[in-house]
Scaffold this motif. Structure first.
Motif, PDB file in Angstrom:
ATOM      1  N   CYS A  80       6.808  12.225 -76.446  1.00 25.82           N
ATOM      2  CA  CYS A  80       7.575  11.658 -75.008  1.00 25.82           C
ATOM      3  C   CYS A  80       7.979  12.869 -74.288  1.00 25.82           C
ATOM      4  O   CYS A  80       8.752  13.456 -74.601  1.00 25.82           O
ATOM      5  N   ILE A  81       7.096  13.009 -73.064  1.00 26.87           N
ATOM      6  CA  ILE A  81       7.341  14.401 -72.266  1.00 26.87           C
ATOM      7  C   ILE A  81       8.284  13.967 -71.134  1.00 26.87           C
ATOM      8  O   ILE A  81       7.852  12.935 -69.997  1.00 26.87           O
ATOM      9  N   ASP A  82       9.330  14.423 -70.865  1.00 24.44           N
ATOM     10  CA  ASP A  82      10.299  14.015 -69.793  1.00 24.44           C
ATOM     11  C   ASP A  82       9.467  14.097 -68.578  1.00 24.44           C
ATOM     12  O   ASP A  82       9.740  13.195 -67.554  1.00 24.44           O
ATOM     13  N   PHE A  83       8.820  15.196 -68.335  1.00 30.36           N
ATOM     14  CA  PHE A  83       8.223  15.497 -66.686  1.00 30.36           C
ATOM     15  C   PHE A  83       7.195  14.430 -66.532  1.00 30.36           C
ATOM     16  O   PHE A  83       6.778  14.326 -65.544  1.00 30.36           O
ATOM     17  N   ARG A 121      10.784  21.251 -69.081  1.00 34.10           N
ATOM     18  CA  ARG A 121       9.712  20.900 -69.964  1.00 34.10           C
ATOM     19  C   ARG A 121      10.301  20.146 -71.218  1.00 34.10           C
ATOM     20  O   ARG A 121       9.320  20.245 -72.122  1.00 34.10           O
ATOM     21  N   GLY A 122      11.378  19.499 -71.344  1.00 37.77           N
ATOM     22  CA  GLY A 122      11.784  18.832 -72.426  1.00 37.77           C
ATOM     23  C   GLY A 122      11.043  17.909 -72.936  1.00 37.77           C
ATOM     24  O   GLY A 122      10.197  16.993 -72.062  1.00 37.77           O
ATOM     25  N   ALA A 123      11.108  17.774 -74.147  1.00 36.26           N
ATOM     26  CA  ALA A 123      10.235  16.723 -74.702  1.00 36.26           C
ATOM     27  C   ALA A 123      10.680  16.415 -76.040  1.00 36.26           C
ATOM     28  O   ALA A 123      11.451  17.004 -76.957  1.00 36.26           O
ATOM     29  N   MET A 145      12.887  14.273 -82.840  1.00 31.77           N
ATOM     30  CA  MET A 145      12.833  15.918 -82.811  1.00 31.77           C
ATOM     31  C   MET A 145      13.020  16.240 -81.228  1.00 31.77           C
ATOM     32  O   MET A 145      11.952  16.090 -80.640  1.00 31.77           O
ATOM     33  N   ARG A 146      13.950  16.803 -80.803  1.00 34.42           N
ATOM     34  CA  ARG A 146      14.123  17.289 -79.411  1.00 34.42           C
ATOM     35  C   ARG A 146      13.377  18.703 -79.267  1.00 34.42           C
ATOM     36  O   ARG A 146      13.908  19.654 -80.421  1.00 34.42           O
ATOM     37  N   GLY A 147      12.681  18.993 -78.224  1.00 34.04           N
ATOM     38  CA  GLY A 147      12.368  20.429 -77.890  1.00 34.04           C
ATOM     39  C   GLY A 147      11.671  20.565 -76.637  1.00 34.04           C
ATOM     40  O   GLY A 147      12.093  19.902 -75.782  1.00 34.04           O
ATOM     41  N   VAL A 167       9.892  24.332 -80.976  1.00 36.56           N
ATOM     42  CA  VAL A 167      11.103  23.994 -81.608  1.00 36.56           C
ATOM     43  C   VAL A 167      12.061  24.665 -81.653  1.00 36.56           C
ATOM     44  O   VAL A 167      12.115  26.011 -82.329  1.00 36.56           O
ATOM     45  N   PRO A 168      13.219  24.568 -80.843  1.00 34.05           N
ATOM     46  CA  PRO A 168      14.518  25.453 -80.472  1.00 34.05           C
ATOM     47  C   PRO A 168      14.939  26.114 -82.058  1.00 34.05           C
ATOM     48  O   PRO A 168      15.180  27.287 -81.867  1.00 34.05           O
ATOM     49  N   GLU A 169      15.085  25.180 -82.743  1.00 30.51           N
ATOM     50  CA  GLU A 169      15.958  25.950 -84.112  1.00 30.51           C
ATOM     51  C   GLU A 169      14.968  26.987 -84.785  1.00 30.51           C
ATOM     52  O   GLU A 169      15.715  27.955 -85.322  1.00 30.51           O
TER      53      GLU A 169
END
Ligand code: IMP
Length: 205
Positions: A80-83, A121-123, A145-147, A167-169
């Motif tokens: 699921c892409i915010d943009f 670019r959040g998704a 999973m947020r990234g 993946v920010p982690e």
């Protein structure tokens, strides 16, 4: 007791087997038991589609008198892409057609996000798992999973949209993660650990 994972997706099947490897139950896929199941996924949510897939397999087993000592699990998942207002979401597998290779789908998504700056670019990857117990009871669970969508595709691990999901982690894309790293933080890893805990407690697995 055995677990049958109602999927034809090799990437998903591998991750189910990895995350459920430490319970004392055989984890089998449709391919392992020679069953064909490909119901129309006409639900509007991940939950509805996961249930359609799990129930199709459960009903087939029941018709053959083979549902006893069997837990059926199905996942419906997507990016699921915010943009893009949450797209492709439940249509992630169908985006640009089922048979379009993922390097083309990934390139198309990077193009769609060309004008998007870092903060836009959040998704999220979402995974809903529907579990059907031998007596027909249904258990639902979901994790995400947020990234964000990376600037370019990287890595050959994982499957699907992994190479463009940052993946920010780890500061890497999903395509650059080892299976262990991905399962530790992924939507599928998280939801499967919740279901595994439930099954161990309620079914004494
Ligand atoms: P479905 O659940 O069979 O409708 O398919 C989900 C689709 O979402 C997959 O075919 C992939 O395109 C995408 N997807 C779901 N989970 C992942 C993942 O862990 N990595 C990459 N792509 C995924």
């Amino acid at each position: 007791m055995r677990i049958i994972v109602a999927t034809n997706n090799k990437g998903k099947a591998k991750e189910f087997k990895e995350v459920l490897s430490d319970i004392s139950v055989e984890v089998l896929t449709l391919k392992d038991i020679g069953m064909v199941s490909d119901p129309e996924e006409n639900g509007e949510t991940f939950a509805e589609n996961a249930r359609i897939k799990a129930m199709d397999v459960y009903e087939k087993l029941k018709a053959a008198g083979e549902e006893k000592d069997t837990i059926v699990m199905a996942d419906d998942s997507g990016l699921c892409i915010d943009f893009l207002g949450g797209e492709p979401g439940v249509k992630s597998a169908r985006f640009m057609g089922h048979s379009t290779p993922y390097n083309e789908k990934n390139r198309a998504i990077l193009d769609l996000l060309k004008g998007a700056r870092d903060g836009d670019r959040g998704a999220s990857f979402v995974c809903h798992v529907c579990t059907v117990l031998p007596d027909g009871r249904v258990i639902d669970a979901e994790s995400e999973m947020r990234g964000s969508i990376a600037e370019e595709a990287k890595g050959g691990e994982g499957f699907g949209y992994d190479p463009i999901f940052y993946v920010p982690e780890y500061g890497k894309t999903g395509g650059e993660l080892t299976p262990e790293e991905k399962n530790a933080v992924s939507h599928r890893g998280k939801v499967l650990r919740k279901v595994r805990e439930f099954l161990c407690r309620e079914m004494n697995l």
